[in-house]
Enzyme design. Sequence first.
Site, mmCIF file in Angstrom:
data_model
loop_
_atom_site.group_PDB
_atom_site.id
_atom_site.type_symbol
_atom_site.label_atom_id
_atom_site.label_comp_id
_atom_site.label_asym_id
_atom_site.label_seq_id
_atom_site.Cartn_x
_atom_site.Cartn_y
_atom_site.Cartn_z
ATOM 1 N N HIS A 94 -63.528 42.846 44.357
ATOM 2 C CA HIS A 94 -65.380 42.467 43.641
ATOM 3 C C HIS A 94 -65.966 43.357 44.310
ATOM 4 O O HIS A 94 -64.849 42.955 45.633
ATOM 5 C CB HIS A 94 -65.159 41.038 42.987
ATOM 6 C CG HIS A 94 -66.489 40.836 43.441
ATOM 7 N ND1 HIS A 94 -67.709 40.860 42.320
ATOM 8 C CD2 HIS A 94 -67.723 40.565 44.515
ATOM 9 C CE1 HIS A 94 -68.498 40.866 42.843
ATOM 10 N NE2 HIS A 94 -68.811 40.131 44.350
ATOM 11 N N GLU A 127 -74.068 36.365 48.304
ATOM 12 C CA GLU A 127 -72.075 35.797 47.789
ATOM 13 C C GLU A 127 -71.190 35.781 49.043
ATOM 14 O O GLU A 127 -69.908 35.446 49.104
ATOM 15 C CB GLU A 127 -71.836 37.333 47.166
ATOM 16 C CG GLU A 127 -71.677 37.532 46.478
ATOM 17 C CD GLU A 127 -71.693 38.787 45.202
ATOM 18 O OE1 GLU A 127 -71.419 38.413 43.524
ATOM 19 O OE2 GLU A 127 -70.758 39.591 45.433
ATOM 20 N N TYR A 138 -69.575 33.924 39.235
ATOM 21 C CA TYR A 138 -69.835 34.384 38.362
ATOM 22 C C TYR A 138 -71.488 33.889 37.725
ATOM 23 O O TYR A 138 -71.121 34.953 36.150
ATOM 24 C CB TYR A 138 -69.100 35.067 37.432
ATOM 25 C CG TYR A 138 -68.109 35.661 37.860
ATOM 26 C CD1 TYR A 138 -68.978 37.549 38.337
ATOM 27 C CD2 TYR A 138 -66.383 35.265 38.428
ATOM 28 C CE1 TYR A 138 -67.878 38.264 39.057
ATOM 29 C CE2 TYR A 138 -65.803 36.759 39.453
ATOM 30 C CZ TYR A 138 -66.379 38.194 39.208
ATOM 31 O OH TYR A 138 -65.582 39.038 40.106
ATOM 32 N N ASN A 167 -59.304 44.018 37.192
ATOM 33 C CA ASN A 167 -59.683 45.437 37.751
ATOM 34 C C ASN A 167 -59.200 45.033 39.770
ATOM 35 O O ASN A 167 -60.020 45.624 40.399
ATOM 36 C CB ASN A 167 -60.902 45.472 37.463
ATOM 37 C CG ASN A 167 -62.208 44.728 37.218
ATOM 38 O OD1 ASN A 167 -61.667 43.295 38.158
ATOM 39 N ND2 ASN A 167 -63.236 44.789 37.354
ATOM 40 N N LYS A 198 -59.210 40.308 44.289
ATOM 41 C CA LYS A 198 -58.702 39.690 42.967
ATOM 42 C C LYS A 198 -56.931 38.976 42.966
ATOM 43 O O LYS A 198 -56.207 39.523 43.364
ATOM 44 C CB LYS A 198 -59.121 39.438 41.523
ATOM 45 C CG LYS A 198 -60.909 40.179 42.096
ATOM 46 C CD LYS A 198 -61.166 40.884 40.318
ATOM 47 C CE LYS A 198 -62.470 41.156 40.319
ATOM 48 N NZ LYS A 198 -63.003 41.540 39.265
HETATM 49 N N1 UDP Z 1 -64.798 41.551 32.873
HETATM 50 C C1 UDP Z 1 -64.628 41.887 31.908
HETATM 51 N N2 UDP Z 1 -64.712 42.519 30.644
HETATM 52 C C2 UDP Z 1 -65.659 42.768 30.510
HETATM 53 C C3 UDP Z 1 -66.651 43.098 31.811
HETATM 54 C C4 UDP Z 1 -66.373 42.388 32.938
HETATM 55 O O1 UDP Z 1 -63.242 40.921 31.792
HETATM 56 O O2 UDP Z 1 -66.025 43.225 29.739
HETATM 57 C C5 UDP Z 1 -65.046 40.605 34.192
HETATM 58 C C6 UDP Z 1 -63.817 42.356 35.073
HETATM 59 O O3 UDP Z 1 -63.318 41.370 35.897
HETATM 60 C C7 UDP Z 1 -65.345 42.736 36.029
HETATM 61 C C8 UDP Z 1 -66.242 41.610 35.891
HETATM 62 O O4 UDP Z 1 -66.249 40.362 35.018
HETATM 63 O O5 UDP Z 1 -65.489 42.621 37.038
HETATM 64 C C9 UDP Z 1 -67.704 41.043 36.614
HETATM 65 O O6 UDP Z 1 -68.990 42.014 35.683
HETATM 66 P P1 UDP Z 1 -70.016 43.416 36.008
HETATM 67 O O7 UDP Z 1 -70.089 43.485 34.592
HETATM 68 O O8 UDP Z 1 -70.286 42.285 37.651
HETATM 69 O O9 UDP Z 1 -68.828 44.066 37.065
HETATM 70 P P2 UDP Z 1 -68.614 44.439 38.044
HETATM 71 O O10 UDP Z 1 -68.816 44.444 39.129
HETATM 72 O O11 UDP Z 1 -66.625 43.899 38.699
HETATM 73 O O12 UDP Z 1 -68.070 45.825 38.503
HETATM 74 MG MG MG Z 2 -71.430 42.716 38.730
#
Ligand code: UDP
Ligand code: MG
Length: 144
Positions: A116, A127, A50, A113, A10
């Site tokens: 992805h 994707e 997203y 974080n 990212k």
């Molecule tokens: N995210 C965020 N706040 C939250 C949850 C998710 O900013 O409370 C962001 C974070 O960058 C995350 C992305 O949204 O990686 C997609 O969320 P998801 O729940 O799909 O998490 P992932 O699959 O990436 O672990």
């Molecule tokens: Mg996710």
Amino acid sequence: MRERTLAILKPDCVRRKLVGKVLDRILEAGFEIVGMKLVQMTEAQAKQFYAVHRERPFYADLVRFMSSGRSVALVLEKENAVAAFRELIGATDPKEAAPGTIRREFAENKQENIVHGSDSEETAAKEIAFFFSEAELIANQLPE
Ligand code: UDP
Ligand code: MG
């Protein structure tokens, strides 16, 4: 079964000059890179990527973050690549990610974080197609 998954290093990963270190971790864990490109997602692309989260309170910020700079899109191959990569990166929130995972080691917070990873084989296929044409994915042609 050998699978493919889609990873994105990212904008925070690129800005913080962590691409090399994170790629090292991915390769050391036995993933093979079969596609890789530097991308700058537009807001429209980040929204689409997203879209599943469009009702969530973090969606607008997430879209802004993901389109805020360059990212590296990767297609990775390994046995059970989808689950294995999710395990390597750890929980979404780095505070909750297991020790030794990429997010625990490098990420600053739940939004920024670092990386992805696709969450299922079906999502991975969608994707991968979002970023790569079939011709851009290089099969392993090294001799055994
Ligand atoms: N995210 C965020 N706040 C939250 C949850 C998710 O900013 O409370 C962001 C974070 O960058 C995350 C992305 O949204 O990686 C997609 O969320 P998801 O729940 O799909 O998490 P992932 O699959 O990436 O672990
Ligand atoms: Mg996710």
